[in-house]
Every structure is written in structure tokens, then in C-alpha cells.
Design a protein around this motif. Structure first.
Motif, PDB file in Angstrom:
ATOM      1  N   PHE A  43       0.798  -1.193   0.116  1.00  0.00           N
ATOM      2  CA  PHE A  43      -0.142  -0.066   0.229  1.00  0.00           C
ATOM      3  C   PHE A  43       0.858   1.385   0.081  1.00  0.00           C
ATOM      4  CE2 PHE A  43      -2.241   3.591   2.157  1.00  0.00           C
ATOM      5  CZ  PHE A  43      -3.410   3.498   1.460  1.00  0.00           C
ATOM      6  N   ARG A  44       2.045   1.255   0.770  1.00  0.00           N
ATOM      7  CA  ARG A  44       2.912   2.397   0.991  1.00  0.00           C
ATOM      8  C   ARG A  44       3.610   2.689  -0.702  1.00  0.00           C
ATOM      9  NH1 ARG A  44       4.333  -0.160   5.881  1.00  0.00           N
ATOM     10  NH2 ARG A  44       3.479   1.247   7.833  1.00  0.00           N
ATOM     11  N   THR A  45       3.736   1.671  -1.264  1.00  0.00           N
ATOM     12  CA  THR A  45       4.554   1.775  -2.712  1.00  0.00           C
ATOM     13  C   THR A  45       3.379   1.938  -3.875  1.00  0.00           C
ATOM     14  OG1 THR A  45       4.326  -0.607  -3.006  1.00  0.00           O
ATOM     15  CG2 THR A  45       6.287   0.281  -1.784  1.00  0.00           C
ATOM     16  N   GLY A  46       1.957   1.864  -3.302  1.00  0.00           N
ATOM     17  CA  GLY A  46       1.079   2.319  -4.237  1.00  0.00           C
ATOM     18  C   GLY A  46       0.512   1.009  -5.050  1.00  0.00           C
ATOM     19  N   LYS A  47       1.039  -0.198  -4.636  1.00  0.00           N
ATOM     20  CA  LYS A  47       0.488  -1.445  -5.267  1.00  0.00           C
ATOM     21  C   LYS A  47      -0.733  -2.321  -4.659  1.00  0.00           C
ATOM     22  CE  LYS A  47       5.173  -2.218  -6.894  1.00  0.00           C
ATOM     23  NZ  LYS A  47       6.285  -3.403  -6.818  1.00  0.00           N
ATOM     24  N   ALA A  48      -1.163  -1.763  -3.614  1.00  0.00           N
ATOM     25  CA  ALA A  48      -2.416  -2.316  -3.227  1.00  0.00           C
ATOM     26  C   ALA A  48      -3.352  -1.176  -2.723  1.00  0.00           C
ATOM     27  CB  ALA A  48      -2.008  -3.106  -1.747  1.00  0.00           C
ATOM     28  N   ASP A  49      -4.809  -1.209  -2.668  1.00  0.00           N
ATOM     29  CA  ASP A  49      -5.688  -0.470  -2.566  1.00  0.00           C
ATOM     30  C   ASP A  49      -6.321  -0.373  -1.079  1.00  0.00           C
ATOM     31  OD1 ASP A  49      -7.259  -2.725  -2.175  1.00  0.00           O
ATOM     32  OD2 ASP A  49      -8.283  -1.944  -4.392  1.00  0.00           O
ATOM     33  N   VAL A  50      -6.838   0.407  -0.598  1.00  0.00           N
ATOM     34  CA  VAL A  50      -7.478   0.549   0.986  1.00  0.00           C
ATOM     35  C   VAL A  50      -8.251  -0.620   1.040  1.00  0.00           C
ATOM     36  CG1 VAL A  50      -9.054   1.931   2.489  1.00  0.00           C
ATOM     37  CG2 VAL A  50      -7.388   2.953   1.006  1.00  0.00           C
ATOM     38  N   LEU A  51      -9.329  -1.080   0.036  1.00  0.00           N
ATOM     39  CA  LEU A  51     -10.115  -2.399   0.455  1.00  0.00           C
ATOM     40  C   LEU A  51      -9.345  -3.496   0.881  1.00  0.00           C
ATOM     41  CD1 LEU A  51     -12.895  -3.472   0.625  1.00  0.00           C
ATOM     42  CD2 LEU A  51     -12.410  -3.773  -1.879  1.00  0.00           C
ATOM     43  N   ARG A  52      -8.079  -3.767  -0.119  1.00  0.00           N
ATOM     44  CA  ARG A  52      -7.384  -4.853   0.213  1.00  0.00           C
ATOM     45  C   ARG A  52      -6.539  -5.034   1.325  1.00  0.00           C
ATOM     46  NH1 ARG A  52      -6.245  -9.818   0.037  1.00  0.00           N
ATOM     47  NH2 ARG A  52      -3.929 -10.444   0.258  1.00  0.00           N
ATOM     48  N   LEU A  53      -6.348  -3.488   1.907  1.00  0.00           N
ATOM     49  CA  LEU A  53      -5.465  -3.358   2.978  1.00  0.00           C
ATOM     50  C   LEU A  53      -6.492  -3.655   4.350  1.00  0.00           C
ATOM     51  CD1 LEU A  53      -3.016  -2.502   4.662  1.00  0.00           C
ATOM     52  CD2 LEU A  53      -4.040  -0.323   4.687  1.00  0.00           C
ATOM     53  N   THR A  54      -7.766  -3.090   4.433  1.00  0.00           N
ATOM     54  CA  THR A  54      -8.764  -3.448   5.294  1.00  0.00           C
ATOM     55  C   THR A  54      -9.129  -4.846   5.501  1.00  0.00           C
ATOM     56  OG1 THR A  54      -9.546  -0.987   4.943  1.00  0.00           O
ATOM     57  CG2 THR A  54     -10.891  -2.673   6.375  1.00  0.00           C
ATOM     58  N   THR A  55      -9.116  -5.346   4.428  1.00  0.00           N
ATOM     59  CA  THR A  55      -9.465  -6.916   4.331  1.00  0.00           C
ATOM     60  C   THR A  55      -8.280  -7.676   5.078  1.00  0.00           C
ATOM     61  OG1 THR A  55     -10.801  -6.702   2.462  1.00  0.00           O
ATOM     62  CG2 THR A  55     -10.134  -8.874   3.022  1.00  0.00           C
ATOM     63  N   SER A  56      -7.460  -7.544   4.726  1.00  0.00           N
ATOM     64  CA  SER A  56      -6.176  -7.998   5.310  1.00  0.00           C
ATOM     65  C   SER A  56      -5.859  -7.946   6.649  1.00  0.00           C
ATOM     66  CB  SER A  56      -4.699  -7.462   4.588  1.00  0.00           C
ATOM     67  OG  SER A  56      -3.667  -8.296   5.001  1.00  0.00           O
ATOM     68  N   GLN A  57      -6.041  -6.451   7.157  1.00  0.00           N
ATOM     69  CA  GLN A  57      -6.134  -6.409   8.743  1.00  0.00           C
ATOM     70  C   GLN A  57      -7.429  -7.001   9.332  1.00  0.00           C
ATOM     71  OE1 GLN A  57      -6.440  -2.041   9.915  1.00  0.00           O
ATOM     72  NE2 GLN A  57      -7.744  -2.580  11.407  1.00  0.00           N
ATOM     73  N   LYS A  58      -8.428  -7.231   8.911  1.00  0.00           N
ATOM     74  CA  LYS A  58      -9.357  -8.071   9.629  1.00  0.00           C
ATOM     75  C   LYS A  58      -9.094  -9.481   9.668  1.00  0.00           C
ATOM     76  CE  LYS A  58     -13.196  -4.655   8.588  1.00  0.00           C
ATOM     77  NZ  LYS A  58     -14.470  -4.755   7.666  1.00  0.00           N
ATOM     78  N   ALA A  59      -8.444 -10.007   8.457  1.00  0.00           N
ATOM     79  CA  ALA A  59      -8.310 -11.349   8.540  1.00  0.00           C
ATOM     80  C   ALA A  59      -7.163 -11.473   9.742  1.00  0.00           C
ATOM     81  CB  ALA A  59      -7.680 -11.648   7.275  1.00  0.00           C
ATOM     82  N   LYS A  60      -5.962 -10.898   9.569  1.00  0.00           N
ATOM     83  CA  LYS A  60      -5.071 -10.925  10.714  1.00  0.00           C
ATOM     84  C   LYS A  60      -5.646 -10.803  11.946  1.00  0.00           C
ATOM     85  CE  LYS A  60      -2.921  -7.024  12.085  1.00  0.00           C
ATOM     86  NZ  LYS A  60      -3.089  -6.977  13.506  1.00  0.00           N
ATOM     87  N   ASP A  61      -6.453 -10.096  12.268  1.00  0.00           N
ATOM     88  CA  ASP A  61      -7.022  -9.803  13.808  1.00  0.00           C
ATOM     89  C   ASP A  61      -8.087 -11.000  14.046  1.00  0.00           C
ATOM     90  OD1 ASP A  61      -5.828  -7.696  14.028  1.00  0.00           O
ATOM     91  OD2 ASP A  61      -7.664  -6.431  13.476  1.00  0.00           O
ATOM     92  N   ASN A  62      -8.768 -11.737  13.000  1.00  0.00           N
ATOM     93  CA  ASN A  62      -9.700 -12.850  13.032  1.00  0.00           C
ATOM     94  C   ASN A  62      -8.611 -14.187  13.375  1.00  0.00           C
ATOM     95  OD1 ASN A  62     -11.909 -11.269  13.054  1.00  0.00           O
ATOM     96  ND2 ASN A  62     -12.214 -11.628  10.560  1.00  0.00           N
ATOM     97  N   ALA A  63      -7.710 -14.224  12.778  1.00  0.00           N
ATOM     98  CA  ALA A  63      -6.666 -15.351  12.875  1.00  0.00           C
ATOM     99  C   ALA A  63      -6.149 -15.414  14.113  1.00  0.00           C
ATOM    100  CB  ALA A  63      -5.743 -15.505  11.550  1.00  0.00           C
ATOM    101  N   THR A  64      -5.592 -14.386  14.810  1.00  0.00           N
ATOM    102  CA  THR A  64      -5.176 -14.222  15.952  1.00  0.00           C
ATOM    103  C   THR A  64      -6.336 -14.557  17.099  1.00  0.00           C
ATOM    104  OG1 THR A  64      -3.556 -12.301  15.464  1.00  0.00           O
ATOM    105  CG2 THR A  64      -3.947 -12.856  17.869  1.00  0.00           C
TER     106      THR A  64
END
Length: 500
Positions: free
Chosen positions: A439-460
Motif C-alpha cells: 500500500f505504501r508503494t501504491g501497489k495495493a488499495d485501501v479495500l485490500r488493506l482493510t480486508t487483510s487487517q481484519k483477516a489478521k485480527d480474526n486469525a489471532t
């Protein structure tokens, strides 16, 4: 002077740091379980519930030991008119008498459970002193009298007590062990609730910090035209939501921390440093052994036996009430009276030969003739309850066996569930780190970032839930079987200090 002031400040800071450390407790799961056994309110209640059953059993045992009693009437004064028979005139007359009497009786009794009878060994001493024209004193003694009382052809409650009471006490001991395991389960749930709350708070703080940093990056990219206004607004919404989640996580952490402190009876200002258990003592169990241990040790099955015995006893009592019964009371002893109207007695002479023999036999008979079917109805009701208890016991036993096997099978997959959840947690965390970099390099959008964050929290959280489920199931199996699968031995009852 300045150096001295600085040294004092440093010393004060060290004292404050030590004070803060004194109320910080590093708590592992084993530490929490040990504290619960030693000082929790549930441990106190478990002990008192058991002690009530213990003293009930002690009372039952004492009832079958020799009982010794002493009855005394030290002083009884009478000055009144009484109806007496005058042998000279052969009439009943009211005669005023004045006397002072006292008596003493020693009684030793012993129950016989096999027959339902009771033996008595008695000894008596009496004294009376009359006042008036013919004043005198007299003594009377019964050096010994042996008596036996027995119910014939009737219901013998002692026989059933000897079957039921030891079973109840054995059940009470196993229920105490089971209550300790139930306390362990409660401790585990409070412990993992705090772990979940702690991790959720840490994730909320991390997410809030990451979202703020990513928002700064997004604003720079927005000025460059590589991030749309919609994506920027999504990040600002995420920042706001992260703040709300952080507030909720703080509240949940406070509640979970207080619940564990209260359960373990620790001071409310104690800071807990929770250590997540990283080892599993048992990774699998033998299903057949679980079933056998459950059948051998679980107090629920003793409860079924107790219910069946109690219903059999009630049926026997109702059956005995329908038929002929008799009471017999037999006694033999020696006695002696001393003194008469013309001469005072002497206490020493009533214990010297010659004694008078004392014999007594009485038989009481109870023959039911007509009760309009009441006794028969009581018997039929007791018989029906016994049959219901037996059928219910068979059904309960079948359900118990099914539950034991199901829980054993379910436990055997806990290890793989924990390992899978741990792997998912690791992969989700790595994926989130890569997504943030992209995301910092512009290769991922906000939706992908939010989805990844939720997946990380749920997995933990799923990993913590799997770990919690493992420990919950492990101690449930211990509670079900009263068996320590780690040490491979039955959980034996140890006498409490108050019993000794």
C-alpha cells in the motif's frame, strides 16, 4: 547540593518503580489454577459443601456406635394431696403427703443393623424422703438391667442405611474432586477471557497507530493523484472505527481483568502479566479408556445407584406396612429396695445381696384389617417409582456413555485445530505486513488493506480461541473421568485438614 538532590530524585524513582513492580504479578495458567485451589471463593464453598456431607456421614456412623447417657433428677419436692388406697378400709382416699425424691439412671445402648433391634444396659438408683408423723427415707437400686427391643416381620431401616449412607459419602468425595475440576474450568475461562481482552486491546492500539501512519501516506499519495478521494475517506473512516474499537477493547480488558482478580481473590489494584500457555500436556486420549474411567469414577453413576436403592427401600417399607408386624421388648435384671415406714434405709445396703430378680417380656402386635386400599396404593406407587428410576437410570447411562465417547473424540482433534489456527495466525500476520508495504508503494488499495487487517485480527483471535477450547476440553475430560491423563492416574480424594 545539586548532586545530592539528583541522587534523591533517582532514589525516589527507584522506590516508585519497585513499588509498582510489587503489585505486578506474572501469571501463567498453572499459577492461576494453583491460586484458585488455595484461595478462591469457589474453593471455600466446595470445601464447605463437602464438609456438610462429611458430618452427615459421621453422624450416621456415630449412630451405630455404643451410646452412653446419664439422666438425673437431683431434686423433686412434693407437698400435695394424692389419691391413695387404704387397705384397712378398702377405699381410695386423698392423703396429703410431703416428700423429697431424687433419682439417677445410666444407660448404654447399641443398635444392631442386621436385625434392626437395640440392646440396652441400664443401671438406676433412687431415693425418697417422706416428711410428717412417720418420716423416713428409702433407697432403691437396679444394679443392672439388660433390655432388648426388636421389631418383628416389619421394615428394617438400618439395613438400608448401611447400603445407602456409605454410597452417599463415596459420592460426596467424588463430587468434591469433580467440583475442583469444575473450578479449574472456570479459572481457564476467566484466564483466556483476559488473554483475549489483552490481545484485542493490543491489536486495537496497533491498528489505530498503523491506520494513522497509513493515512499520512494516503494523503501524500492523494496529492500525487495515486489515491482516490473515496479511498482516503475509507481510511479516515477506518481511523474513526479504530478509535471506537480501542475504547471498547479498554472496557473489555478492564472487565476481564477484574473478573479474574475477583475469582482468584487477589487485590483489585494488582497488575496481571498474563503468560499464554505454549505447551499442551496431552495431545490425545484413548476413547475406550476415557469411557471406562468415566464409568468407574464419575459420581453421576453413584447418584443413579443411590436413587435405585432409595426407591427399593421405599418399596420394601410400603410392602412391610401391608402385612402383620410385631414388637417385642425383653428385659432381665436385678433390683433391691431398702427401708420401710418404721426404719430409715441405707444406700450401702441396696447394692448388697440378696437381690430381687427382674424380668419383663412384652409383645405388641399390629394387624392391618381394613384400610380401604391405602397401604396397597402406597406399595404400588413405590413399585412404580422404582421401575421408573431403573428405566431412567438405563437411559441416563446410555446418554452418559455417548457423551463420554463424543467428548473424547472431540478432544483428539484439538491439537490439529490449535496447530492450524497457529499457522493461520502466522500467515495472516505476514500477509498483512506485505499488504501494508504494497500500500505504501501504491501497489495495493485501501479495500485490500482493510480486508487483510481484519483477516489478521480474526486469525489471532481464532488461535486464542482454539487454545482456550483445548484447555477447556482437557479439564472437562478430567471432570468427566476424575482421571489425570498427563500423569496417567486416577484423581484420588485427599482428606481435608478439617477432617483430621
Amino acid at each position: 547540593m545539586k548532586k545530592l538532590f539528583i541522587l534523591l530524585i533517582i532514589q525516589l524513582l527507584l522506590i516508585l518503580e519497585i513499588s509498582a513492580q510489587e503489585i505486578t504479578v506474572r501469571l501463567s495458567l498453572n499459577d492461576a489454577l494453583e491460586l484458585a485451589r488455595k484461595q478462591s471463593l469457589q474453593a471455600f464453598l466446595n470445601e464447605h459443601y463437602y464438609m456438610a456431607d462429611y458430618w452427615a456421614y459421621r453422624s450416621y456412623r456415630a449412630d451405630y456406635l455404643p451410646s452412653v447417657s446419664l439422666q438425673a433428677n437431683p431434686l423433686s419436692y412434693s407437698n400435695a394431696s394424692r389419691l391413695r388406697y387404704n387397705s384397712n378400709t378398702q377405699t381410695d382416699e386423698y392423703i396429703r403427703t410431703e416428700n423429697l425424691s431424687s433419682d439417677l439412671q445410666m444407660n448404654i445402648s447399641q443398635k444392631l443393623a442386621a436385625t434392626g433391634g437395640t440392646f440396652f444396659l441400664e443401671s438406676e438408683l433412687g431415693r425418697i424422703e417422706n416428711f410428717g408423723n412417720n418420716d423416713y427415707q428409702q433407697y432403691s437400686s437396679v444394679p443392672f438391667r439388660l433390655r432388648y427391643r426388636q421389631k418383628l416381620f416389619g421394615f428394617n431401616p438400618m439395613k438400608w442405611q448401611r447400603k445407602i449412607e456409605p454410597l452417599k459419602f463415596e459420592k460426596a468425595k467424588k463430587e468434591y474432586i469433580q467440583s475442583v475440576e469444575e473450578m479449574h474450568i472456570s479459572t481457564i475461562r476467566h484466564f483466556f477471557n483476559l488473554i483475549r481482552a489483552t490481545i484485542s486491546l493490543e491489536m486495537a492500539e496497533t491498528n489505530m497507530k498503523n491506520t494513522k501512519n497509513l493515512l499520512k501516506t494516503a494523503r501524500r499519495r492523494f496529492e500525487l493523484g495515486t489515491v482516490s478521494r473515496e479511498e482516503l475517506l475509507d481510511l479516515r473512516l477506518s481511523e474513526n472505527n479504530d478509535g471506537i474499537a480501542w475504547q471498547e477493547a479498554k472496557l473489555n480488558y478492564r472487565e476481564a481483568n477484574e473478573n479474574l482478580l475477583n475469582f482468584l481473590m487477589l487485590p483489585v489494584d494488582t497488575e496481571l502479566d498474563i503468560k499464554i500457555p505454549d505447551k499442551m500436556p496431552v495431545t490425545g486420549v484413548d476413547v475406550e479408556r476415557v469411557l471406562q474411567n468415566a464409568l468407574d469414577n464419575n459420581p453421576e453413576l453413584l447418584q443413579l445407584k443411590q436413587q435405585i436403592l432409595e426407591n427399593k427401600r421405599n418399596m420394601a417399607e410400603a410392602k412391610a406396612g401391608r402385612h402383620f408386624s410385631a414388637d417385642i421388648n425383653v428385659s432381665y435384671g436385678i433390683s433391691k429396695d431398702d427401708g420401710n415406714l418404721m426404719k430409715d434405709g441405707n444406700i450401702g445396703t441396696v447394692y448388697q445381696p440378696d437381690f430381687d430378680n427382674h424380668q419383663m417380656v412384652s409383645v405388641g402386635v399390629n394387624i392391618p384389617i381394613l384400610d380401604w386400599g391405602r397401604k396397597k396404593g402406597q406399595y404400588e406407587m413405590a413399585k412404580s417409582r422404582k421401575q421408573i428410576a431403573e428405566v431412567s437410570a438405563r437411559k441416563t447411562l446410555q446418554q452418559f456413555e455417548q457423551n463420554a465417547m463424543t467428548r473424547a473424540i472431540a478432544f483428539n482433534i484439538q491439537k490439529s485445530k490449535v496447530e492450524s489456527a497457529a499457522l493461520s495466525d502466522t500467515l495472516a500476520s505476514e500477509s498483512y505486513e506485505l499488504t501494508m508495504t504494497r500500500f505504501r508503494t501504491g501497489k495495493a488499495d485501501v479495500l485490500r488493506l482493510t480486508t487483510s487487517q481484519k483477516a489478521k485480527d480474526n486469525a489471532t483471535l481464532q488461535y486464542i480461541n482454539a487454545l482456550s477450547e483445548y484447555w477447556d476440553n482437557y479439564f472437562y475430560l478430567r471432570k468427566l473421568t476424575l482421571y489425570d491423563f498427563e500423569k496417567e492416574q486416577v484423581l484420588e480424594f485427599e482428606s481435608l485438614p478439617r477432617e483430621k
